[in-house]
Design an enzyme around this catalytic site. Structure first.
Site, PDB file in Angstrom:
ATOM      1  N   CYS A  21       0.015   7.848  -1.886  1.00  0.00           N
ATOM      2  CA  CYS A  21       0.703   6.740  -2.568  1.00  0.00           C
ATOM      3  C   CYS A  21       0.728   6.967  -4.089  1.00  0.00           C
ATOM      4  O   CYS A  21      -0.325   7.074  -4.716  1.00  0.00           O
ATOM      5  CB  CYS A  21      -0.004   5.424  -2.243  1.00  0.00           C
ATOM      6  SG  CYS A  21       0.617   4.055  -3.252  1.00  0.00           S
ATOM      7  N   VAL A  61      -1.925  -0.869  -1.328  1.00  0.00           N
ATOM      8  CA  VAL A  61      -2.860  -0.110  -2.156  1.00  0.00           C
ATOM      9  C   VAL A  61      -2.132   0.231  -3.464  1.00  0.00           C
ATOM     10  O   VAL A  61      -0.899   0.319  -3.458  1.00  0.00           O
ATOM     11  CB  VAL A  61      -3.323   1.195  -1.456  1.00  0.00           C
ATOM     12  CG1 VAL A  61      -4.195   0.881  -0.277  1.00  0.00           C
ATOM     13  CG2 VAL A  61      -2.153   2.098  -1.067  1.00  0.00           C
ATOM     14  N   GLU A  74      -2.562  -4.248  -7.984  1.00  0.00           N
ATOM     15  CA  GLU A  74      -1.419  -3.766  -8.775  1.00  0.00           C
ATOM     16  C   GLU A  74      -1.858  -2.598  -9.680  1.00  0.00           C
ATOM     17  O   GLU A  74      -2.714  -2.748 -10.556  1.00  0.00           O
ATOM     18  CB  GLU A  74      -0.764  -4.872  -9.613  1.00  0.00           C
ATOM     19  CG  GLU A  74       0.042  -5.867  -8.784  1.00  0.00           C
ATOM     20  CD  GLU A  74       1.274  -5.230  -8.125  1.00  0.00           C
ATOM     21  OE1 GLU A  74       1.925  -4.380  -8.745  1.00  0.00           O
ATOM     22  OE2 GLU A  74       1.572  -5.580  -6.970  1.00  0.00           O
ATOM     23  N   SER A  75      -1.199  -1.461  -9.475  1.00  0.00           N
ATOM     24  CA  SER A  75      -1.621  -0.227 -10.154  1.00  0.00           C
ATOM     25  C   SER A  75      -1.633  -0.334 -11.680  1.00  0.00           C
ATOM     26  O   SER A  75      -2.555   0.151 -12.339  1.00  0.00           O
ATOM     27  CB  SER A  75      -0.725   0.931  -9.716  1.00  0.00           C
ATOM     28  OG  SER A  75       0.638   0.659  -9.999  1.00  0.00           O
TER      29      SER A  75
HETATM   30  N1  LIG Z   1       3.516  -2.750  -7.186  1.00  0.00           N
HETATM   31  C1  LIG Z   1       2.464  -2.114  -6.425  1.00  0.00           C
HETATM   32  C2  LIG Z   1       3.083  -1.172  -5.409  1.00  0.00           C
HETATM   33  C3  LIG Z   1       2.050  -0.578  -4.465  1.00  0.00           C
HETATM   34  C4  LIG Z   1       2.689  -0.045  -3.183  1.00  0.00           C
HETATM   35  O1  LIG Z   1       3.898  -0.195  -2.939  1.00  0.00           O
HETATM   36  N2  LIG Z   1       1.877   0.581  -2.325  1.00  0.00           N
HETATM   37  C5  LIG Z   1       2.371   1.002  -1.037  1.00  0.00           C
HETATM   38  C6  LIG Z   1       2.013   2.464  -0.738  1.00  0.00           C
HETATM   39  S1  LIG Z   1       2.671   3.600  -1.889  1.00  0.00           S
HETATM   40  C7  LIG Z   1       1.681   0.194   0.057  1.00  0.00           C
HETATM   41  O2  LIG Z   1       0.515  -0.131  -0.045  1.00  0.00           O
HETATM   42  N3  LIG Z   1       2.406  -0.097   1.131  1.00  0.00           N
HETATM   43  C8  LIG Z   1       1.835  -0.740   2.276  1.00  0.00           C
HETATM   44  C9  LIG Z   1       2.570  -1.954   2.687  1.00  0.00           C
HETATM   45  O3  LIG Z   1       3.429  -2.429   1.917  1.00  0.00           O
HETATM   46  O4  LIG Z   1       2.287  -2.437   3.778  1.00  0.00           O
HETATM   47  C10 LIG Z   1       1.513  -1.387  -7.374  1.00  0.00           C
HETATM   48  O5  LIG Z   1       1.988  -0.942  -8.435  1.00  0.00           O
HETATM   49  O6  LIG Z   1       0.320  -1.284  -7.074  1.00  0.00           O
END
Ligand SMILES: N[C@@H](CCC(=O)N[C@@H](CS)C(=O)NCC(=O)O)C(=O)O
Length: 235
Positions: A21, A61, A74-75
């Site tokens: 990710c 994550v 949030e990253s």
């Molecule tokens: N805006 C979030 C985006 C995080 C994100 O999209 N993570 C994805 C993986 S790259 C995730 O956890 N997806 C699982 C889901 O949505 O169920 C950040 O910046 O942390």
């Protein structure tokens, strides 16, 4: 009954992450660059553990548990927390103007590169794919021009990183997306041109790809390509 507890490292930082990710890599790279130890709970996104909603009700994550039990999600929030909590890391510039210019660069990258990247990858129609690839190339040209400007400023003098010779916050936040270009090359044959207008971007990208901090959290390229397959309608 739902889970009532979740795994974490007592007295330390626990990062809930996934190796492929790009957002989770921001959090890992922030801790690495600040030289702060942490443990990783690897989350299988296709089969999330029943306790994960206790950590992040949004199910995404990265998430972070701090030593006092605070959960952050949030990253960008997590990376900025690390930079603020450990200012001696020099991740963020202390000068407000330099900070604002850095934030603008990250905002520009996030609102231009990232959406076109995903649109080019996920478009089913080849004429749409071409349109988004052209739009991504234009975004990269703009990023290249911005790097040239930054490398003339005191805060970035000479490059090849945003803050000059040092890997700092810009790379912590953006390296994972630069590292995703091979995936778009694989599925869509996208290559960044080698012409003058792209030279600063290519120099920055090369410096990122060779830096130990990139390599430390670099996902396996074949695994990345496999992970992204589900977003590619014609693959
Ligand atoms: N805006 C979030 C985006 C995080 C994100 O999209 N993570 C994805 C993986 S790259 C995730 O956890 N997806 C699982 C889901 O949505 O169920 C950040 O910046 O942390």
């Amino acid at each position: 009954m739902g889970a009532t507890t979740y795994p974490f490292t007592e007295g330390g930082y626990t990062l809930y992450s996934n190796a492929n990710c790009p957002y989770a890599q921001r959090a890992l790279r922030a801790f690495n660059a600040a030289n702060v130890p942490y443990t990783v709970e690897e989350i299988d996104l296709a089969n999330k553990p029943s306790w994960y909603p206790l950590v992040n009700p949004r199910g995404k994550v990265p998430a972070l548990r701090t030593p006092d039990g605070t959960i952050l999600i949030e990253s960008l929030v997590i990376a900025e927390y690390v930079a603020d909590q450990f200012p001696e890391s020099g991740l963020l510039p202390s000068d407000p103007v330099a900070r604002a210019q850095l934030r603008l660069f990250i905002e520009k990258f996030g609102s231009e590169f990232t959406p076109d990247y995903y649109r080019a990858l996920t478009a089913a129609d080849t004429s749409d794919q071409d349109k988004f690839k052209d739009s991504l190339a234009a975004a990269i040209k703009g990023i290249s021009a911005e790097l040239e400007i930054q490398w003339k400023r005191e805060s970035g003098r000479g490059g090849p990183f945003w803050a000059g010779s040092k890997w700092t916050y810009a790379e912590v936040i953006l390296a994972s997306f630069v590292g995703l270009l091979p995936v778009l090359n694989h599925y869509r044959g996208f290559v960044v041109p080698e012409t003058r207008e792209f030279a600063a971007f290519n120099r920055w990208r090369q410096a990122i790809l060779e830096h130990p901090e990139f390599l430390r959290a670099k996902p396996d390229e074949d695994a990345l390509i496999k992970t992204y397959k589900k977003f590619v309608p014609d693959a």
